[in-house]
Each structure stands twice: as structure tokens, then as C-alpha cells.
Design a protein around this motif. Structure first.
Motif, PDB file in Angstrom:
ATOM      1  N   SER A  66      -1.833  14.308  -8.818  1.00  0.00           N
ATOM      2  CA  SER A  66      -1.993  13.155  -9.088  1.00  0.00           C
ATOM      3  C   SER A  66      -2.255  13.098 -10.456  1.00  0.00           C
ATOM      4  CB  SER A  66      -3.301  12.246  -8.415  1.00  0.00           C
ATOM      5  OG  SER A  66      -3.319  12.470  -7.068  1.00  0.00           O
TER       6      SER A  66
ATOM      7  N   ALA B   8      -3.937   2.331  -5.316  1.00  0.00           N
ATOM      8  CA  ALA B   8      -4.526   3.288  -5.779  1.00  0.00           C
ATOM      9  C   ALA B   8      -6.043   3.373  -5.562  1.00  0.00           C
ATOM     10  CB  ALA B   8      -4.191   3.958  -6.932  1.00  0.00           C
TER      11      ALA B   8
ATOM     12  N   LEU C 215      -0.916   5.078 -11.313  1.00  0.00           N
ATOM     13  CA  LEU C 215      -0.928   6.729 -11.092  1.00  0.00           C
ATOM     14  C   LEU C 215       0.770   6.983 -10.655  1.00  0.00           C
ATOM     15  CD1 LEU C 215      -3.889   7.320  -8.706  1.00  0.00           C
ATOM     16  CD2 LEU C 215      -3.832   7.727 -11.190  1.00  0.00           C
TER      17      LEU C 215
ATOM     18  N   LEU D 110       2.396  10.138  -8.657  1.00  0.00           N
ATOM     19  CA  LEU D 110       1.925  11.260  -7.407  1.00  0.00           C
ATOM     20  C   LEU D 110       3.203  12.036  -7.117  1.00  0.00           C
ATOM     21  CD1 LEU D 110       0.254   8.664  -4.937  1.00  0.00           C
ATOM     22  CD2 LEU D 110      -1.008   9.883  -6.839  1.00  0.00           C
TER      23      LEU D 110
END
Length: 395
Positions: free
Chosen positions: A110, A159, A176, A178
Motif C-alpha cells: 500500500s 480506504a 492510496l 495498492l
């Protein structure tokens, strides 16, 4: 210092705050068995070189993907441009995609929007669709194939939201990136064949996930996690279970019901919260937390007399509990005010049209009128009888 020591130090610095310390309902109640602090995510910070390489890889992937409108390789998962998926390495085909309810294992990295690595887990296991992880993972992993590697860009909404996270360390409102590899997808175990100790552990994990949702203020998700935990505790079993294991399973169930009632109170779902308390008390009639929350629910519904009775029962079980004392005093005062207001309302509705006449005179006058009416009625009755006798004689 290893990761376990780091987490222990963080918990000591935070003062060991638990779930129920954060809410009005739980400030003084002894909630050690109700609010076990959920285990923190594994702290997988890596060396500087590895972190730099990871940051470089995600930056390159993001640069290749922007602008998203110009690339057909990006999938807008929800159609709102807030959750997008791009295949980095193809998997074993569409038939290998996992289904909701299956247990999956992924490798996860992440990153923040600037490429800062915030979390890395070589193996993360969870049940797809159960809310065990952030929504971005739950929504996108089901679109992946076994062996597939993908890049996910997610808005904070899917998130860690407006609150962010302490473990992993994610600031509020953070978008984010990922990097995910789907390694395995298997059917969930048959609950009827699950050993009691495994069933207890599974239900406890789901309850702890509900605690995480509660701490974050995601009360609807918390209710969902507690509901799943309850289904596990209530499932029938084809495996022998000892009395001790059965009692432990009931204990987990009551904890879930108590925490569910707390979440339902936050959502103003009073009837549902009341039913949760009733269910908890059916298993443990002297459970103070369930009695306290039932009193809260009844009070919020305006049932002050029943709420006072319930809280008095809780106080009898734990006379030194200051929270129950305070809540009971507040309710007694409200109930007294309510009764006073009702009496005033009744007086106003009934009124007093002869208020200028002294009460004794009015009573005497009423008594005199009653006797006059009685004598008159008697005379009429006697006269009627006499007239009937005369007419009968003539005939």
C-alpha cells in the motif's frame, strides 16, 4: 526492536485505549471483556533500499496510467472514477476469479499518492465480502484472477476515510495505490464440521473486525461484522463440544450482541438495539452491560419507568458503578418532570368551570341536587304504579 515490540510501545504510549472508552455509554463500565483492542495490522516496514524500489515501481505504474481516460487498460470499478483497477500481470483466466464468501490470500503493498510505502504484507488472508479489509480490497479482489497482479487506485472513501489510520500509518483523506497479487482462493470451511475451538477463534476474529469498524465510526459495517460472528456462534455442529467450549461460545455470542447493541444505538436503531439486549440477557440475565444498554434504549424511547427499573437491577449487581448511578439519577429526574408535566396537562384539559364557588358549597349543592333528583324519581315511580293498579281495577 522488532515489529511486536514497536506495537507494544505504541499501545503503551496510547494508554491502552479500548473501544468502549471512546463512547458515552462505556466510560466507567468495566469493559475489559467487551472491548478487546483489535490486533494491529502487521508492521511491515522495510529497509530503505527496498522501500525506494517499491516507491519507484508504483510511481512508474501510476505514470503509465495517467491520464486514465487515455488508457483502455484501466477499469473504473464503480463508474465514479474513485476506484480503478489495472492488470499488471494476467492470471489464470476468468473462471479462476474468487467468489464472495471464499477465503483468499493476497500479497499486498500500500502506497500514498506520492509513492510512500505505508504497508506491506506478504500474505494477507480474509473472507471476500465479509468486510474484513478496506472496501477497495473487498471490491477489487473479486475481479481478479488467480495469479493476477494488479494496481488499484482508490479514493480515501474506499480506504481509510476521513479519519485515516494509525496502523498502518495513513493520514486522513488519503488516496492510496495498492499493488495486489491474488495467490489463492478456497471455499470457506463448513461450520458444522469446524472444531469448537476453531469456531470460537473465527467468531472472535469477526467480532474484533467489528470493533475496528466501531472505533472508526463505521457503525453499519460494525453491525455487519457482529452479525457474521453471531451466525458462526449460532451455527449447528456435527462435532462434539465440551461444556467449557459451549460456555465460551456463548460468551463470544453475548459480547457480539452487546457490541451490536452499542452500534445500533449509534445508528438510532432503538428497536434493533433492544432486541440485541434481550437476546444477550436471555443467555446471561445478570449481564450488566446488556442491562445498562437496555436501560439506555428504553430511556431514549421515553419509557422512563421501565428504564429506571432496568438500571436499578444493573446497579444492584454493581453498586459502585458511577456511570449507572449518573444515568439513573438523570432518568429519575426526567421521569419526575414528565409526570409533573402530564398532571398539569390533565388539569388544563379538564378545567374547573365553577372555580369561583367554594369547594364545600359546591359539594353541598351537588349533594342537595342529588337528593332532590332521587325524591322526584321515586315519586314518579310510585305514581306510575298507582295508576297501573287503578286501570287494572276498572278493567
Amino acid at each position: 526492536m522488532d515489529s511486536a515490540d514497536l506495537h507494544a510501545a505504541k499501545r503503551r504510549r496510547s494508554g491502552g485505549t479500548t473501544l468502549l472508552d471512546s463512547g458515552e455509554d462505556f466510560e466507567v463500565l468495566d469493559e475489559d471483556d467487551l472491548d478487546d483492542e483489535p490486533p494491529p495490522l502487521e508492521d511491515a516496514r522495510v529497509g530503505k533500499e527496498k522501500e525506494n524500489d517499491a516507491q519507484k515501481s508504483v510511481k512508474e505504474a501510476v505514470e503509465e496510467a495517467v491520464p486514465a481516460e487515455e488508457s483502455q487498460e484501466w477499469l473504473d470499478v464503480l463508474g465514479n472514477d474513485q476506484l480503478k483497477k489495472k492488470v499488471l500481470e494476467a492470471g489464470q483466466g476468468r473462471d479462476s476469479r474468487p467468489e464472495k464468501g471464499q477465503n483468499v490470500k493476497i500479497c499486498l503493498k500500500s502506497f500514498l499518492k506520492d509513492g510512500t510505502l505505508v504497508d506491506e504484507q506478504q500474505v494477507l488472508s480474509f473472507t471476500l465480502g465479509d468486510g474484513d479489509v478496506i472496501q477497495a480490497l473487498d471490491l477489487t479482489v473479486q475481479l481478479m484472477e488467480i495469479g493476477e497482479k494488479a494496481l488499484i487506485l482508490t479514493d480515501a472513501k474506499y480506504a481509510y476515510g476521513t479519519r485515516g489510520s494509525s496502523e498502518p500509518e495513513v493520514p486522513p483523506n488519503a488516496e492510496l495505490s495498492l499493488e495486489i497479487e491474488l495467490m489463492e482462493a478456497t471455499d470457506a470451511p463448513d461450520l458444522e464440521l469446524l472444531a469448537p475451538i476453531e469456531k470460537i477463534a473465527l467468531a472472535s476474529r469477526k467480532r474484533e473486525r467489528g470493533n475496528v469498524h466501531y472505533q472508526r465510526g463505521d457503525y453499519a459495517f460494525a453491525v455487519n461484522s457482529y452479525s457474521i460472528a453471531l451466525q458462526i456462534t449460532e451455527s449447528s455442529s456435527k462435532v462434539d463440544i465440551s461444556p467449557e467450549e459451549e460456555n465460551e461460545l456463548v460468551d463470544v455470542k453475548v459480547k457480539c450482541l452487546n457490541n451490536m447493541a452499542a452500534s445500533q444505538l449509534k445508528l438510532d436503531h432503538y428497536e434493533a438495539a433492544f432486541k440485541s439486549c434481550v437476546s444477550a440477557l436471555a443467555h446471561q440475565p445478570d449481564n450488566i452491560k446488556a442491562l445498562f444498554r437496555m436501560g439506555k434504549v428504553l430511556a431514549l424511547q421515553g419509557e422512563y419507568a421501565e428504564a429506571i427499573q432496568t438500571l436499578r437491577k444493573a446497579l444492584k449487581l454493581e453498586p459502585s458503578n458511577k456511570t449507572i448511578h449518573a444515568e439513573l439519577s438523570k432518568l429519575v429526574k426526567k421521569h419526575s418532570e414528565q409526570r409533573g408535566a402530564e398532571q398539569a396537562m390533565y388539569k388544563k384539559m379538564l378545567g374547573n368551570p365553577t372555580s369561583s364557588i367554594p369547594q364545600k358549597c359546591w359539594a353541598k349543592s351537588s349533594w342537595g341536587l342529588s337528593w332532590k333528583w332521587l325524591f322526584g324519581a321515586t315519586a314518579v315511580a310510585i305514581g306510575g304504579v298507582a295508576l297501573s293498579v287503578v286501570m287494572a281495577a276498572r278493567n
